[in-house]
Scaffold this motif. Sequence first.
Motif, PDB file in Angstrom:
ATOM      1  N   GLY A  79      -7.383  23.111   9.876  1.00 36.31           N
ATOM      2  CA  GLY A  79      -7.417  22.813  11.046  1.00 36.31           C
ATOM      3  C   GLY A  79      -5.312  22.372  10.997  1.00 36.31           C
ATOM      4  N   SER A  80      -5.022  21.268  11.005  1.00 33.39           N
ATOM      5  CA  SER A  80      -2.993  21.619  11.171  1.00 33.39           C
ATOM      6  C   SER A  80      -2.533  21.507   9.677  1.00 33.39           C
ATOM      7  N   ASP A  81      -3.374  21.921   8.500  1.00 34.11           N
ATOM      8  CA  ASP A  81      -2.885  21.747   7.166  1.00 34.11           C
ATOM      9  C   ASP A  81      -2.189  20.861   7.007  1.00 34.11           C
ATOM     10  N   ALA A  82      -1.790  20.090   7.548  1.00 35.81           N
ATOM     11  CA  ALA A  82      -0.932  19.053   6.976  1.00 35.81           C
ATOM     12  C   ALA A  82      -1.470  18.299   6.091  1.00 35.81           C
ATOM     13  N   LEU A  83      -2.193  17.976   5.093  1.00 31.82           N
ATOM     14  CA  LEU A  83      -2.745  17.942   3.846  1.00 31.82           C
ATOM     15  C   LEU A  83      -1.703  18.603   2.949  1.00 31.82           C
ATOM     16  N   ALA A  84      -1.514  20.035   3.324  1.00 33.05           N
ATOM     17  CA  ALA A  84      -0.403  20.665   2.374  1.00 33.05           C
ATOM     18  C   ALA A  84       0.398  20.463   2.153  1.00 33.05           C
ATOM     19  N   LEU A  85       1.282  19.467   2.808  1.00 32.26           N
ATOM     20  CA  LEU A  85       2.448  18.445   2.838  1.00 32.26           C
ATOM     21  C   LEU A  85       3.094  18.397   1.078  1.00 32.26           C
ATOM     22  N   TYR A  86       1.405  17.486   0.817  1.00 32.53           N
ATOM     23  CA  TYR A  86       1.300  16.687  -0.043  1.00 32.53           C
ATOM     24  C   TYR A  86       1.132  17.257  -1.494  1.00 32.53           C
ATOM     25  N   ALA A  87       1.552  16.728  -2.649  1.00 31.99           N
ATOM     26  CA  ALA A  87       1.512  17.284  -3.866  1.00 31.99           C
ATOM     27  C   ALA A  87       0.365  17.486  -3.987  1.00 31.99           C
ATOM     28  N   PRO A  88       0.225  18.607  -5.202  1.00 32.87           N
ATOM     29  CA  PRO A  88      -1.783  18.407  -5.378  1.00 32.87           C
ATOM     30  C   PRO A  88      -2.579  16.858  -5.877  1.00 32.87           C
ATOM     31  N   GLY A  89      -1.658  16.889  -6.235  1.00 30.34           N
ATOM     32  CA  GLY A  89      -2.504  15.541  -6.818  1.00 30.34           C
ATOM     33  C   GLY A  89      -1.995  14.105  -5.917  1.00 30.34           C
ATOM     34  N   ALA A  90      -2.178  14.270  -4.905  1.00 26.76           N
ATOM     35  CA  ALA A  90      -1.904  13.069  -4.298  1.00 26.76           C
ATOM     36  C   ALA A  90      -2.925  13.243  -3.006  1.00 26.76           C
ATOM     37  N   ARG A  91      -2.761  14.827  -2.396  1.00 26.33           N
ATOM     38  CA  ARG A  91      -3.461  15.626  -1.056  1.00 26.33           C
ATOM     39  C   ARG A  91      -5.266  15.582  -1.803  1.00 26.33           C
ATOM     40  N   GLN A  92      -5.503  15.556  -2.892  1.00 27.52           N
ATOM     41  CA  GLN A  92      -7.282  15.491  -3.514  1.00 27.52           C
ATOM     42  C   GLN A  92      -7.762  15.187  -2.985  1.00 27.52           C
ATOM     43  N   ARG A  93      -7.131  13.788  -2.939  1.00 27.04           N
ATOM     44  CA  ARG A  93      -8.285  12.458  -3.050  1.00 27.04           C
ATOM     45  C   ARG A  93      -8.669  12.313  -1.354  1.00 27.04           C
ATOM     46  N   GLU A  95       1.138  -1.240  -0.091  1.00 27.73           N
ATOM     47  CA  GLU A  95      -0.088   0.208   0.100  1.00 27.73           C
ATOM     48  C   GLU A  95       1.092   0.998   0.063  1.00 27.73           C
ATOM     49  N   CYS A  96       1.791   1.129   1.250  1.00 25.60           N
ATOM     50  CA  CYS A  96       2.773   2.264   1.042  1.00 25.60           C
ATOM     51  C   CYS A  96       3.979   2.614  -0.286  1.00 25.60           C
ATOM     52  N   LEU A  97       3.960   1.099  -0.995  1.00 27.31           N
ATOM     53  CA  LEU A  97       4.783   1.613  -2.145  1.00 27.31           C
ATOM     54  C   LEU A  97       3.884   1.917  -3.382  1.00 27.31           C
ATOM     55  N   GLU A  98       2.825   1.451  -3.161  1.00 22.91           N
ATOM     56  CA  GLU A  98       2.231   1.716  -4.296  1.00 22.91           C
ATOM     57  C   GLU A  98       1.915   3.392  -3.791  1.00 22.91           C
ATOM     58  N   ALA A  99       1.213   3.772  -3.336  1.00 23.59           N
ATOM     59  CA  ALA A  99       1.275   5.007  -2.536  1.00 23.59           C
ATOM     60  C   ALA A  99       1.705   5.998  -3.990  1.00 23.59           C
ATOM     61  N   ASP A 100       0.905   6.937  -4.936  1.00 27.48           N
ATOM     62  CA  ASP A 100       1.344   7.897  -5.940  1.00 27.48           C
ATOM     63  C   ASP A 100       1.532   9.016  -5.488  1.00 27.48           C
ATOM     64  N   THR A 101       2.495  10.015  -4.884  1.00 29.98           N
ATOM     65  CA  THR A 101       3.525  10.783  -4.126  1.00 29.98           C
ATOM     66  C   THR A 101       2.957  11.943  -5.201  1.00 29.98           C
ATOM     67  N   HIS A 102       2.353  11.486  -7.032  1.00 26.62           N
ATOM     68  CA  HIS A 102       2.686  13.093  -7.706  1.00 26.62           C
ATOM     69  C   HIS A 102       3.424  13.686  -7.605  1.00 26.62           C
ATOM     70  N   SER A 103       4.585  13.506  -6.775  1.00 31.87           N
ATOM     71  CA  SER A 103       5.900  14.422  -6.963  1.00 31.87           C
ATOM     72  C   SER A 103       5.955  15.206  -8.544  1.00 31.87           C
ATOM     73  N   GLN A 104       5.967  14.318  -9.478  1.00 33.76           N
ATOM     74  CA  GLN A 104       6.934  14.571 -10.544  1.00 33.76           C
ATOM     75  C   GLN A 104       5.487  13.821 -11.620  1.00 33.76           C
ATOM     76  N   GLY A 105       4.318  14.183 -11.333  1.00 37.14           N
ATOM     77  CA  GLY A 105       2.683  14.042 -11.974  1.00 37.14           C
ATOM     78  C   GLY A 105       2.117  12.717 -11.289  1.00 37.14           C
ATOM     79  N   PRO A 106       1.716  12.022 -11.569  1.00 32.30           N
ATOM     80  CA  PRO A 106       1.054  10.722 -11.804  1.00 32.30           C
ATOM     81  C   PRO A 106       2.175   9.494 -11.499  1.00 32.30           C
ATOM     82  N   GLY A 107       2.074   8.336 -11.082  1.00 35.03           N
ATOM     83  CA  GLY A 107       2.544   8.139 -11.428  1.00 35.03           C
ATOM     84  C   GLY A 107       3.975   7.791 -10.611  1.00 35.03           C
TER      85      GLY A 107
END
Lengths: 700, 700
Positions: free
Chosen positions: B565-579, B411-423
Amino acid sequence: MLLRSLLLLLLVIGLHNGARADDGYRLWLKYDQLPEAGLRKAWLARAKNINVDKNGGPTLQTAAKELQLGLQGLLGRPVPLGAAPGGRGSISLRVTAAPELGREGYRISSQNGKLEITGASEVGVLYGCFALLRQVQTGQLPDQLNLSSQPRIQYRMLNHWDNPNGTVERGYAGSSIWKWLELPERIDPRYQDYARANASIGLNGVVLNNVNASARYLTPEYLRKVAAVAGVLRPYGQRVYLSVLWAAPKVIGGLKTSDPLDPQVKAWWQARTGEIYKAIPDFGGFLVKANSEGEPGPQDYGRNHADGANMLAQALGGHDGIVMWRAFVYKAGSGDRFRQAYEEFQPLDGKFADKVLVQVKNGPIDFQAREPFHPLFGAMPRTPLVLEVQLTQEYLGFATHLVYLGPLIKECLEADTHSQGPGSTVAKVVDGSLEKHSLSGIAGVANIGSDRNWTGHLVGQANWYAFGRLAWDHSLRSEDVAREWASMTLTREPAALAAVLPVLNQSRSIYVRYTTPLGLHHIMGQDIHYGPEPWLARSARPDWTAVYYHKADAAGLGFDRTAAGSDALALYAPGARQRWANPATCPPDYLLWFHHVGWGQQLSTGRTLWDELTTRYYTGTDSVQWMQRQWEQAKPALDPALHADVAARLCIQHREAQWWRDACVLYFQTFARRPLPPGLAPPTRTLPEIKTLVDIYQLR
Amino acid sequence: MLLRSLLLLLLVIGLHNGARADDGYRLWLKYDQLPEAGLRKAWLARAKNINVDKNGGPTLQTAAKELQLGLQGLLGRPVPLGAAPGGRGSISLRVTAAPELGREGYRISSQNGKLEITGASEVGVLYGCFALLRQVQTGQLPDQLNLSSQPRIQYRMLNHWDNPNGTVERGYAGSSIWKWLELPERIDPRYQDYARANASIGLNGVVLNNVNASARYLTPEYLRKVAAVAGVLRPYGQRVYLSVLWAAPKVIGGLKTSDPLDPQVKAWWQARTGEIYKAIPDFGGFLVKANSEGEPGPQDYGRNHADGANMLAQALGGHDGIVMWRAFVYKAGSGDRFRQAYEEFQPLDGKFADKVLVQVKNGPIDFQAREPFHPLFGAMPRTPLVLEVQLTQEYLGFATHLVYLGPLIKECLEADTHSQGPGSTVAKVVDGSLEKHSLSGIAGVANIGSDRNWTGHLVGQANWYAFGRLAWDHSLRSEDVAREWASMTLTREPAALAAVLPVLNQSRSIYVRYTTPLGLHHIMGQDIHYGPEPWLARSARPDWTAVYYHKADAAGLGFDRTAAGSDALALYAPGARQRWANPATCPPDYLLWFHHVGWGQQLSTGRTLWDELTTRYYTGTDSVQWMQRQWEQAKPALDPALHADVAARLCIQHREAQWWRDACVLYFQTFARRPLPPGLAPPTRTLPEIKTLVDIYQLR
């Protein structure tokens, strides 16, 4: 074709078994086929079947099954179990009224070609079966077998210093065998093998938890777990006991006090005891460490040990349980620690209730490699005293030093208290015969852990074994017990035994020589009690330092416990103390326990103190090399894995013996300011270097 | 007569072996004879002998011996080792220049009736041999065998949190397998079996000691011990690493400071590193926990993590070693703990030296049963990040809950950070492919101890196995890895596998449901992390309580980590956090990680939060009974001892699942003030009763 297949199969089984070296798990209960065909044949003729009453209880069935398992393995042929009266060659197990055997004794008799094992109880028969197996295992012939035996001491117990989190205080063989988070649902198969081992040497009680006790065990949640363990031990004749936290009524009972005279406290213990017996009908009783080393106790409320113990005894009510109250107490800063347990407990003699036994360590300080017997033995004639010895090698090199404890235990048992004239040995105090007590007990602090071989060092198994055998019959010779153990565990090959037995028998003396010769004591590494630290001068308490005990100065070495000093000698009966009181006649092994001796003083050995001291450090260290050579001699007859294991530990032991030697010689030399006697090569390292080494082992 | 003797011998061997139940020690390396005659025959034709260059190094010889051991056992016939080129039916092991295999890859090929295992290095051949054995063990036919594989991640490591005193921090399988007081003289045979197991799944590095490190290991005294362990691991392709105490220059170096910019400190580390490499020429490097949970670190001197890590990297000089610097930090009281590692480390991206990898836990809190991926993944593109997962079940029921971790790791390995786009998956960050790093690493906190079966729970072995397999190739499916493990460890009988595999695959989801459904986290028992304690409101730090995380109140439940709230979600790339950002679309499994949700709020599941929450607690608990039934179905095909062991642990798991369910449902009900949904029977005990139970397990 069939033959070829069979041979192939044997080859493959051989491949598998060959890879499976002896890992020591089976302890001394090795039921491998006897190598001598003649011996097998002789026993096979006497072991055609086992005859047992199928309506007997679980302990009788357990006895029969163990005997069957053992004989089948040893003789290499199935031995059927049957209920029909056997003919010639049968072995019958029978419970029979035989008051002369006591509750736990057995008789093995041979008549008309039939063997019979009888006991006045099922557990007697069980002990008899193990006794018979021991005969076979040690290579005795079945001719004219006629044996009977019963225990001299009633409560023969192991004390586990095991914590609920799985660690073992002062344990050096892995973690606790008790898996509390798995209980009661999961019964580790190891519990049964543990029970078998204890039964085979006649132990009948187990304190499951550390004397620095958690209150958990008294809760319903944990009593279910304790009951599950009790269920495994019961058919093997062992009862479970619990160490209790004195503050339990406060900690888990919600009371405001643990005062033993408080009615609510009494009622709490009474109710709790009732619940315990509901869960464990044969519960053995309580072990208590109170007002010792920070543990709570009745003194917190201005009461004394007897007040506490008697309240617990009362709580046991009509149940068949006992209270073992430990005398291991020493208040900070009240003079010589040697005297303190005596001062607190001796005045209470006669004050304890019937079900209370006071548990006394073998010596007055704390399980040192050699101690004079505890002065309480013989000094509390109206109180049954449990002898507590330590099997786990807290002060004896942990699991890397080969130290067979038979001689240490016997030395204490045979010590003469002179309390009722010559011959008033500690053994007679402990077995109750001297002072006519109906209760008697002996406790060994277990050296058992989850390591595959149970005890870390293989010879730790010998200490478990010897404790059980001596608890059963303290008149056995330590050397004979060693021979039994080695024959069952290592080999019966005569040359190998001849090489190994002297190692066992001398190992404890050797350990004393390279660590604490001439009566030195308590000079080991702080807290962990590992390695030397004679220079330790500051600690949370003065009696936790080394200098408190050795008192080295420019004049000499040793603790003056004569009338001119702490006068601890006065605690002993005149007949006992006179052998120690005069430095000129005091046996050198006890000299520095009782006297401050000048460095240049000539000893009975002909050497000065300094020369004798250093010579012992050197010869003790060299003796480890002798042990190594002896062990090598036995190699051809031993299992390679067991041999290699002990051989490696002997290497460590030699390295650490040098460590002790160099540390102590160099340190004491800073006071003695004398050269080493001729022939002793000075250490090749400096005292600061050795201190650094000691420090490493005390780092977080 | 011979035949009769042979039969009798077989019978007796049978008696012995029959008594020897499977104790789990062999892990998945069970080389028992294959039950299918046809399969044996097919392999026997391809395994007539093993052909290996006798001048090869120790790893090549090790490979050949392991292959021989395995094939002989599996096929039931001796397989000779030879140096002569083999004919048809031979297996050749060869090191050959094959750049396409990388340094550690292997190829198994079949030609003209000969099998060949090749690698670009000896360790490649070793991995190939284990791969071939895996083929045989899992029942594959040898036809057309053509396999090649190489690891996707370079450093594949176990982190042992083992202390020098033999305890294991957060270990639930007995004591440490490393016997420091016995080293270097005694090499426990277990070390080699450990190395075999690691090699069989492709692990190549071992951090021997706890990240809360002792300075002992850096002393010459202990380096001799470490070198002895390294000597056992080396032929199996594994290098040793050490966790270091940042304060070591002070603690054992005698310096006044551990400031990483101090020249004396630098010189000390350089000298010490030189000594390490003198003792262990292939030493792997350092793991550092600094300025975390009270451990010392460069911040004590006003320096940052990069200053510290780079100084150590410099000390490694030309040696082939690395520094793994842990990002597990959280300062007390600086807002949402979720954000803290990110805040300290992300700004340092690009500041770390070449040999430094930053080691990041899979999630932002601490190895909870389910966490969103750590926001540092993808956020430090110029720094190679080691993924740290925890195999020991600190927060997953210790050794009594069956939790297969393959799905968690995947689950962790397959999580998509979207840091350089999807995938831009975590896997691609970790294996270095996304950001073109030449270094890559993955670490599993070991669940290994001295318990006979290594891991306490048998399925702990599956987690060790799955970690190694996924570290080698993160593209493997968790389910396939489970099937491999079960086939090698339990059975290949199809019906039994069909019963067991769903249990493994669903076990982690089930655990989440009865402990922390819907994104609850960190509500376990204080300190020990055992059992439920959602009511924990006071601790040494607020972020050690439960209420800090679940934030239950009359309105609802969950931690608002949106911008409101704490806005921790903002630490993720937009593509990752939007879900996760919108509570209406946030997957229910992550809901309470990011949102404070009203009790009556309707979720995507169609139920209100309260109803969904309680339903999950109940169905999760019931699912443990389903696991029990499935396990019973597999019984006929499993070794009785292994089956009974797991069956008993499942009983405990069900009892404790009820404990979690009742605790959490009753506690959260005090806020929600709603009845249970229809069909759910209210707990039969009260909240105070459950709190008492929790307290018991936290008593001394």
